[in-house]
Every structure is written in structure tokens, then in C-alpha cells.
Motif scaffolding. Sequence first.
Motif, mmCIF file in Angstrom:
data_model
loop_
_atom_site.group_PDB
_atom_site.id
_atom_site.type_symbol
_atom_site.label_atom_id
_atom_site.label_comp_id
_atom_site.label_asym_id
_atom_site.label_seq_id
_atom_site.Cartn_x
_atom_site.Cartn_y
_atom_site.Cartn_z
ATOM 1 N N VAL A 326 0.847 -1.190 0.000
ATOM 2 C CA VAL A 326 0.000 0.000 0.000
ATOM 3 C C VAL A 326 0.882 1.240 0.000
ATOM 4 N N ARG A 327 0.615 2.160 -0.923
ATOM 5 C CA ARG A 327 1.318 3.440 -0.953
ATOM 6 C C ARG A 327 0.505 4.444 -0.137
ATOM 7 N N ILE A 328 1.094 4.916 0.960
ATOM 8 C CA ILE A 328 0.471 5.927 1.822
ATOM 9 C C ILE A 328 1.093 7.272 1.473
ATOM 10 N N GLN A 329 0.261 8.256 1.149
ATOM 11 C CA GLN A 329 0.752 9.587 0.800
ATOM 12 C C GLN A 329 -0.001 10.632 1.613
ATOM 13 N N PHE A 330 0.739 11.618 2.088
ATOM 14 C CA PHE A 330 0.140 12.689 2.880
ATOM 15 C C PHE A 330 0.760 14.014 2.461
ATOM 16 N N ALA A 331 -0.066 15.038 2.387
ATOM 17 C CA ALA A 331 0.423 16.387 2.091
ATOM 18 C C ALA A 331 -0.444 17.389 2.826
ATOM 19 N N ILE A 339 -10.851 17.792 10.721
ATOM 20 C CA ILE A 339 -11.698 16.604 10.594
ATOM 21 C C ILE A 339 -11.448 15.917 9.250
ATOM 22 N N PRO A 340 -11.045 14.617 9.253
ATOM 23 C CA PRO A 340 -10.839 13.910 7.992
ATOM 24 C C PRO A 340 -12.166 13.424 7.398
ATOM 25 N N ARG A 341 -12.272 13.533 6.080
ATOM 26 C CA ARG A 341 -13.485 13.092 5.389
ATOM 27 C C ARG A 341 -13.085 12.268 4.168
ATOM 28 N N ILE A 342 -13.624 11.068 4.060
ATOM 29 C CA ILE A 342 -13.345 10.203 2.908
ATOM 30 C C ILE A 342 -14.085 10.762 1.702
ATOM 31 N N VAL A 343 -13.365 11.074 0.638
ATOM 32 C CA VAL A 343 -14.000 11.635 -0.558
ATOM 33 C C VAL A 343 -13.981 10.666 -1.733
ATOM 34 N N GLU A 344 -13.229 9.582 -1.573
ATOM 35 C CA GLU A 344 -13.138 8.619 -2.676
ATOM 36 C C GLU A 344 -12.642 7.291 -2.118
ATOM 37 N N GLY A 345 -13.237 6.186 -2.584
ATOM 38 C CA GLY A 345 -12.790 4.870 -2.153
ATOM 39 C C GLY A 345 -13.309 4.500 -0.779
ATOM 40 N N SER A 346 -12.704 3.444 -0.209
ATOM 41 C CA SER A 346 -13.164 2.935 1.080
ATOM 42 C C SER A 346 -11.999 2.436 1.921
ATOM 43 N N PRO A 347 -11.977 2.777 3.209
ATOM 44 C CA PRO A 347 -10.937 2.233 4.089
ATOM 45 C C PRO A 347 -10.961 0.715 4.159
ATOM 46 N N ASP A 348 -12.143 0.114 3.994
ATOM 47 C CA ASP A 348 -12.245 -1.340 4.035
ATOM 48 C C ASP A 348 -11.415 -1.985 2.935
ATOM 49 N N ASP A 349 -11.275 -1.293 1.812
ATOM 50 C CA ASP A 349 -10.488 -1.802 0.684
ATOM 51 C C ASP A 349 -9.029 -1.375 0.770
ATOM 52 N N ARG A 350 -8.673 -0.601 1.818
ATOM 53 C CA ARG A 350 -7.326 -0.047 1.951
ATOM 54 C C ARG A 350 -6.956 0.758 0.709
ATOM 55 N N SER A 351 -7.942 1.416 0.155
ATOM 56 C CA SER A 351 -7.740 2.268 -1.020
ATOM 57 C C SER A 351 -8.747 3.408 -0.943
ATOM 58 N N PHE A 352 -8.269 4.596 -0.595
ATOM 59 C CA PHE A 352 -9.182 5.720 -0.441
ATOM 60 C C PHE A 352 -8.414 7.030 -0.472
ATOM 61 N N LEU A 353 -9.185 8.108 -0.599
ATOM 62 C CA LEU A 353 -8.663 9.469 -0.556
ATOM 63 C C LEU A 353 -9.432 10.214 0.522
ATOM 64 N N ALA A 354 -8.705 10.857 1.429
ATOM 65 C CA ALA A 354 -9.352 11.596 2.516
ATOM 66 C C ALA A 354 -8.832 13.021 2.557
ATOM 67 N N CYS A 355 -9.730 13.952 2.822
ATOM 68 C CA CYS A 355 -9.359 15.358 2.987
ATOM 69 C C CYS A 355 -9.568 15.752 4.443
ATOM 70 N N TYR A 356 -8.600 16.478 4.991
ATOM 71 C CA TYR A 356 -8.737 17.050 6.323
ATOM 72 C C TYR A 356 -9.311 18.456 6.154
ATOM 73 N N GLU A 357 -10.339 18.757 6.929
ATOM 74 C CA GLU A 357 -11.045 20.015 6.727
ATOM 75 C C GLU A 357 -11.084 20.850 8.000
ATOM 76 N N ARG A 358 -11.046 22.167 7.800
ATOM 77 C CA ARG A 358 -11.105 23.140 8.890
ATOM 78 C C ARG A 358 -11.850 24.371 8.387
ATOM 79 N N ASP A 359 -12.935 24.684 9.034
ATOM 80 C CA ASP A 359 -13.738 25.857 8.654
ATOM 81 C C ASP A 359 -14.121 25.831 7.178
ATOM 82 N N GLY A 360 -14.464 24.647 6.697
ATOM 83 C CA GLY A 360 -14.941 24.521 5.328
ATOM 84 C C GLY A 360 -13.873 24.478 4.256
ATOM 85 N N ARG A 361 -12.613 24.451 4.646
ATOM 86 C CA ARG A 361 -11.563 24.376 3.623
ATOM 87 C C ARG A 361 -10.651 23.189 3.898
#
Length: 390
Positions: A326-331, A339-361
Motif C-alpha cells: 500500500v502506498r500511503i501519501q500525505f500532504a 476533521i478527515p473526510r473520505i471523498v473517494e474509495g473505502s478504508p475497508d479496501d485499503r484504497s481511499f482518498l481523505a481530505c482534512y477540513e477546517r472551517d470549510g476548507r
Amino acid sequence: MKSVAVIGASLAGLYAARALRAQGFDGRLVIVGEEHHRPYDRPPLSKAFLTGATADQGQLALADAEEIAELDAEWLLGTRATGLDTQERAVLLDGGRSLTTDGVVIATGATPRRLPGPAPAGTHTLRTLEDAQALRAELTRGPVRVVVIGGGFIGAEVASSCAALGHDVTVVEAAARPLVPQLGDTMAGICAALHADHGVTLLTGTGVARLHDGGAGHRVTAVELADGRLLPADVVVIGIGVRPHTAWLEGSGLPLDDGVCCDAGGVTPQPHIVAVGDVARADGTRAEHWTSATEQAAVAVRNLLAGRTVATHRSLPYFWSDQYGVRIQFAGRRLPTDIPRIVEGSPDDRSFLACYERDGRTTAVLALNRPRPFMRLRRELARAAQPVTT
């Protein structure tokens, strides 16, 4: 400035040398390296090189023979810097030698932290090519019981490699869950689950009391945990972080505090001395990532040649890790309250994209096996980061 010495012949040192030539410095360039090797890539040491997928150390080289020639540098390899005389502008070397130079780039990196007390045979850290060769030799002798102390990125990558080679692996992490400072509790939990997915035991919330051996001069036999448990071990790998290699600078007058203290442009209070890479504590922050080391170099060299800070470095923090396929990437720059929010894929599949959000950004992005959408979001975040300001 007619001469520059780069102290440290690894990634940051090489990029500093490249930047010096690219920015027009045509004077004497001396590169001092404690290891006997020219610059090589360290990330594969815990992954492909350890498993044998990259067996030829030549594949690790960061510069080919043509580039080495074009740099037109004097290489003092297998040479340790022992001190720095800022008044005389002299770098003191082992064997009583010294190197007088107009400018200095400090790129001595970091060294692994170790457990207190003696280290029996079979105990390893992983930082250098020799470290990786010694550990690989242990792992290719047949199935062994491996205990990895530290569940950070290096520890997890070593555990992954050991599991891929068929060894029985246990990871010991003092924190309640590894990688929480980097990823936050929820996302760290998902990454921690990769160990169990591949048959690796993860023990958290306990430190290590001591290592057992069979007597003086014998190999390690077990790891005793702080809670009294005893883990049988044939091989122990210590991955509890690093400390910046600054001991040689004590007494130099340079400010040292978890690294060489410098401004956001890598410039120390002595303008003819700059620091880059893992050893640099720039503007109160020390980064230990590949990308930071490469990006800092061009800015610090520009300031060195100018004799003052004319540019600063502020790129978007970015790191990656390969674990269990699994390639783990963070920026980005996340706060504990983001607050992290899954925007694509699923953690169950160990394949997903998550965005961390603060005040709507979006403040940061994390991906497991989603390189293309990750790079798109990383570029969007980077546009707002203003990598270099003048």
C-alpha cells in the motif's frame, strides 16, 4: 565566494552541490561525507533493498558518473567532520586535518536513536547502506522471529519487508496507536490495521524495558516490555526516530536546538553558513522528509551566494510510505482539530482518498493507493502554500 564546503554527502548535500553549480558558482567545491559511498537513495533501504527486489546497490545511486564529473567537486568520502571554526572559516576533519572555505553548507543529516544500555548481536538500526546490508544478511538466513521497536514509518516499512520475507514479526509501539501525530487518530487507526491484515502483531501502549541475550557476547534472545511481557526474538530492529547529527558543531558558536537553528531560508547567524535537510531546524521546525531536503537546498544555496537571506522556503509538507503493498501519501498542514473526510474509495479496501477540513476548507490530504487524485489535490494545496517567497 571562491570556495564552498558541503558537509554531508547524502541527499541534501548532493542537492546543495547541484544548486551551487546551477546557480553559477564556479569556484572550488568540496563535499565531505562520513560514509564511503557517493550519495544514494535511503527510502528503498527499508523496502525494496531489504527484501532483495533491489539487490544492486548501484540502483540506489542518486547521481551517475556523468553528473559526478559535471559537478567538478572534490569528494572527501570516509571522512568525518569533527568541528567548525567559524572565525577562521575552517572545517575540522578527523585525523587532525582541516579544510578552509569561504562558505559552508551543513547537511550532516541525522542518526538513529538507540535504546539505553548495550545492544546484543542481532540488534539493528536502519539508516545507512551498511545497516541495510547487515539486516538483510540476517533476514536471508531462514525464518526468524523479528521484533520491531517503534511503529512509525521506518518501523512499519521494516515490518512489512520482514513479513514479505516470511518472518514472524511483532511491532512494539509505546503510544496507544502509531502515527497519530502525523495522521490523527482515525486515519492512523486505518493504517495500523495494515499490520494485522498481513499477520503482523502490533503491541501498543507499552515501552521496552531491556533486551535479553544469552550472556556476554551472545545474540539477542528476547525483548522485555515495560509491562513485564517477554517477546522471544532472533532479530530486533530499533526504529524509534532519529536525532540531528550536530555533535561535531558543539563549541562552534552556532545555535543548536534539535538541529542547527536557522531562518526560513536556511541561513544561520553566520551568513556564510547554511543548513539543509534533516539537520536543519528552519524557523523553529525540523523536517525529516525526502522532499523537504531536496527543496531546501536551492533556497539555502541562493542565500549563501547572496551573503544574506533573499529567499525563504515554505513548501507544502509531503511524505509517503510503502507498507504491505500500500502506498500511503500525505500532504498539507493539519491541526489535531481538523476533521478527515473520505471523498473517494473505502478504508475497508485499503484504497481511499481523505481530505482534512477546517472551517470549510481543505488543509491536508491523505491517500492509500490513490496516487492520481492525491497528486491533483496536492497540487491544489501547494498553489496556496507559496513554496518560495522573495
